[in-house]
Motif scaffolding. Sequence first.
Motif, PDB file in Angstrom:
ATOM      1  N   LYS A  24       0.866  -1.178   0.000  1.00 34.09           N
ATOM      2  CA  LYS A  24       0.000   0.000   0.000  1.00 34.09           C
ATOM      3  C   LYS A  24       0.905   1.231   0.000  1.00 34.09           C
ATOM      4  CE  LYS A  24      -3.771   2.417   0.773  1.00 34.09           C
ATOM      5  NZ  LYS A  24      -4.647   2.705  -0.324  1.00 34.09           N
ATOM      6  N   TRP A  25       0.661   2.190  -0.919  1.00 30.16           N
ATOM      7  CA  TRP A  25       1.466   3.395  -1.038  1.00 30.16           C
ATOM      8  C   TRP A  25       0.580   4.624  -0.906  1.00 30.16           C
ATOM      9  CZ3 TRP A  25       6.749   3.548  -1.446  1.00 30.16           C
ATOM     10  CH2 TRP A  25       7.384   2.321  -1.674  1.00 30.16           C
ATOM     11  N   TYR A  26       1.176   5.687  -0.394  1.00 30.55           N
ATOM     12  CA  TYR A  26       0.493   6.958  -0.198  1.00 30.55           C
ATOM     13  C   TYR A  26       1.318   8.095  -0.789  1.00 30.55           C
ATOM     14  CZ  TYR A  26      -1.880   4.269   3.429  1.00 30.55           C
ATOM     15  OH  TYR A  26      -2.579   3.311   4.106  1.00 30.55           O
ATOM     16  N   MET A  27       0.627   9.119  -1.264  1.00 31.67           N
ATOM     17  CA  MET A  27       1.268  10.383  -1.639  1.00 31.67           C
ATOM     18  C   MET A  27       1.080  11.308  -0.444  1.00 31.67           C
ATOM     19  SD  MET A  27      -0.118  11.224  -5.497  1.00 31.67           S
ATOM     20  CE  MET A  27      -1.555  12.020  -4.824  1.00 31.67           C
ATOM     21  N   ILE A  28       2.108  12.082  -0.143  1.00 34.68           N
ATOM     22  CA  ILE A  28       1.964  13.074   0.915  1.00 34.68           C
ATOM     23  C   ILE A  28       1.443  14.360   0.287  1.00 34.68           C
ATOM     24  CG2 ILE A  28       3.176  14.441   2.658  1.00 34.68           C
ATOM     25  CD1 ILE A  28       5.046  12.088   3.057  1.00 34.68           C
ATOM     26  N   ASN A  29       0.505  14.983   0.951  1.00 33.34           N
ATOM     27  CA  ASN A  29      -0.102  16.227   0.486  1.00 33.34           C
ATOM     28  C   ASN A  29       0.987  17.180  -0.009  1.00 33.34           C
ATOM     29  OD1 ASN A  29      -1.382  18.689   0.169  1.00 33.34           O
ATOM     30  ND2 ASN A  29      -2.449  18.595   2.130  1.00 33.34           N
ATOM     31  N   PRO A  30       1.009  17.497  -1.297  1.00 32.26           N
ATOM     32  CA  PRO A  30       2.078  18.344  -1.837  1.00 32.26           C
ATOM     33  C   PRO A  30       2.087  19.756  -1.259  1.00 32.26           C
ATOM     34  CG  PRO A  30       0.421  17.920  -3.518  1.00 32.26           C
ATOM     35  CD  PRO A  30       0.077  17.065  -2.338  1.00 32.26           C
ATOM     36  N   GLU A  31       0.967  20.209  -0.711  1.00 35.62           N
ATOM     37  CA  GLU A  31       0.923  21.539  -0.107  1.00 35.62           C
ATOM     38  C   GLU A  31       1.735  21.612   1.180  1.00 35.62           C
ATOM     39  OE1 GLU A  31      -3.097  22.864   0.283  1.00 35.62           O
ATOM     40  OE2 GLU A  31      -3.527  22.520  -1.829  1.00 35.62           O
ATOM     41  N   LYS A  32       2.071  20.460   1.747  1.00 33.53           N
ATOM     42  CA  LYS A  32       2.839  20.416   2.985  1.00 33.53           C
ATOM     43  C   LYS A  32       4.337  20.258   2.731  1.00 33.53           C
ATOM     44  CE  LYS A  32      -0.748  20.413   5.789  1.00 33.53           C
ATOM     45  NZ  LYS A  32      -0.969  19.716   7.034  1.00 33.53           N
ATOM     46  N   LEU A  33       4.712  20.086   1.473  1.00 31.85           N
ATOM     47  CA  LEU A  33       6.101  19.795   1.136  1.00 31.85           C
ATOM     48  C   LEU A  33       6.820  21.009   0.583  1.00 31.85           C
ATOM     49  CD1 LEU A  33       5.632  16.331  -0.596  1.00 31.85           C
ATOM     50  CD2 LEU A  33       6.249  16.800   1.782  1.00 31.85           C
ATOM     51  N   ASN A  34       8.118  20.879   0.504  1.00 33.25           N
ATOM     52  CA  ASN A  34       8.971  21.893  -0.106  1.00 33.25           C
ATOM     53  C   ASN A  34       8.429  22.195  -1.500  1.00 33.25           C
ATOM     54  OD1 ASN A  34      11.125  22.994  -1.705  1.00 33.25           O
ATOM     55  ND2 ASN A  34      12.555  22.344  -0.124  1.00 33.25           N
ATOM     56  N   LYS A  35       8.246  23.449  -1.811  1.00 35.87           N
ATOM     57  CA  LYS A  35       7.628  23.862  -3.078  1.00 35.87           C
ATOM     58  C   LYS A  35       8.381  23.392  -4.320  1.00 35.87           C
ATOM     59  CE  LYS A  35       4.331  26.024  -1.022  1.00 35.87           C
ATOM     60  NZ  LYS A  35       3.428  25.113  -0.399  1.00 35.87           N
ATOM     61  N   ASN A  36       9.649  23.065  -4.206  1.00 33.27           N
ATOM     62  CA  ASN A  36      10.401  22.573  -5.364  1.00 33.27           C
ATOM     63  C   ASN A  36       9.784  21.313  -5.939  1.00 33.27           C
ATOM     64  OD1 ASN A  36      12.291  24.618  -5.221  1.00 33.27           O
ATOM     65  ND2 ASN A  36      13.595  23.465  -3.824  1.00 33.27           N
ATOM     66  N   TYR A  37       9.208  20.495  -5.110  1.00 35.92           N
ATOM     67  CA  TYR A  37       8.646  19.240  -5.598  1.00 35.92           C
ATOM     68  C   TYR A  37       7.322  19.452  -6.299  1.00 35.92           C
ATOM     69  CZ  TYR A  37      12.402  17.505  -2.834  1.00 35.92           C
ATOM     70  OH  TYR A  37      13.636  17.290  -2.322  1.00 35.92           O
ATOM     71  N   ILE A  38       6.567  20.440  -5.872  1.00 35.19           N
ATOM     72  CA  ILE A  38       5.318  20.753  -6.556  1.00 35.19           C
ATOM     73  C   ILE A  38       5.631  21.305  -7.941  1.00 35.19           C
ATOM     74  CG2 ILE A  38       3.276  22.240  -6.530  1.00 35.19           C
ATOM     75  CD1 ILE A  38       3.443  22.087  -3.437  1.00 35.19           C
ATOM     76  N   GLU A  39       6.606  22.185  -8.043  1.00 40.81           N
ATOM     77  CA  GLU A  39       6.979  22.768  -9.328  1.00 40.81           C
ATOM     78  C   GLU A  39       7.438  21.697 -10.309  1.00 40.81           C
ATOM     79  OE1 GLU A  39       8.444  26.986  -7.394  1.00 40.81           O
ATOM     80  OE2 GLU A  39       9.875  25.723  -8.430  1.00 40.81           O
ATOM     81  N   GLU A  40       8.034  20.635  -9.814  1.00 34.86           N
ATOM     82  CA  GLU A  40       8.513  19.566 -10.678  1.00 34.86           C
ATOM     83  C   GLU A  40       7.426  18.534 -10.958  1.00 34.86           C
ATOM     84  OE1 GLU A  40      11.831  17.862  -8.647  1.00 34.86           O
ATOM     85  OE2 GLU A  40      12.992  19.687  -8.714  1.00 34.86           O
ATOM     86  N   ARG A  41       6.216  18.794 -10.449  1.00 31.89           N
ATOM     87  CA  ARG A  41       5.106  17.843 -10.586  1.00 31.89           C
ATOM     88  C   ARG A  41       5.468  16.480 -10.002  1.00 31.89           C
ATOM     89  NH1 ARG A  41       1.092  19.556 -14.170  1.00 31.89           N
ATOM     90  NH2 ARG A  41       1.602  21.520 -15.141  1.00 31.89           N
ATOM     91  N   ALA A  42       6.235  16.514  -8.962  1.00 32.22           N
ATOM     92  CA  ALA A  42       6.657  15.283  -8.300  1.00 32.22           C
ATOM     93  C   ALA A  42       5.943  15.163  -6.961  1.00 32.22           C
ATOM     94  CB  ALA A  42       8.166  15.292  -8.094  1.00 32.22           C
ATOM     95  N   TYR A  43       5.812  13.941  -6.507  1.00 26.97           N
ATOM     96  CA  TYR A  43       5.150  13.657  -5.248  1.00 26.97           C
ATOM     97  C   TYR A  43       6.039  12.763  -4.412  1.00 26.97           C
ATOM     98  CZ  TYR A  43       1.010  15.526  -7.435  1.00 26.97           C
ATOM     99  OH  TYR A  43       0.129  16.356  -8.061  1.00 26.97           O
ATOM    100  N   LEU A  44       6.031  13.001  -3.112  1.00 26.88           N
ATOM    101  CA  LEU A  44       6.728  12.118  -2.199  1.00 26.88           C
ATOM    102  C   LEU A  44       5.755  10.998  -1.859  1.00 26.88           C
ATOM    103  CD1 LEU A  44       9.159  11.481  -0.371  1.00 26.88           C
ATOM    104  CD2 LEU A  44       8.080  12.876   1.391  1.00 26.88           C
TER     105      LEU A  44
END
Length: 136
Positions: free
Chosen positions: A46-66
């Motif tokens: 089972k895998w989850y994405m972490i809410n991108p709004e809570k992460l370093n903005k660099n990852y949102i700009e790259e359209r990447a998800y943790l």
Amino acid sequence: MFDFIETGRGIQILYQYAEQEIVESDFFDLPAEGYQQLSEIEQEQKWYMINPEKLNKNYIEERAYLIVNEREKYILLRAVKFINSVSEKVDSSFLEKLLYAKHCIPDCFSSTSRKTKNSDSRMIQLYPPHPSGDKN
């Protein structure tokens, strides 16, 4: 002892990627296209994405998800609980609490060195970048 090491690793991930406190509701089920990017063995977890709004903005700009698996989700939530407990007298942002908690753990857990790579959490891109370079 092992719990302490896992919590330290969770703090390390938060220190590297988080901008805001991560809570249970910030873990979203990974969509089917995300599972397609994982190995066959990993797809059984089972895998989850972490809410991108809570992460370093660099990852949102790259359209990447943790993304994290079930075990890593538990470790991250336990790390947040630890951070809040050791910094309960600090009345400020989560990032400031995280920096304060850094003084309560060995330096190796606040390092963002590539040597500490964890196979349970990773960055993935779910949507390819637009050919024009437009990120919207």
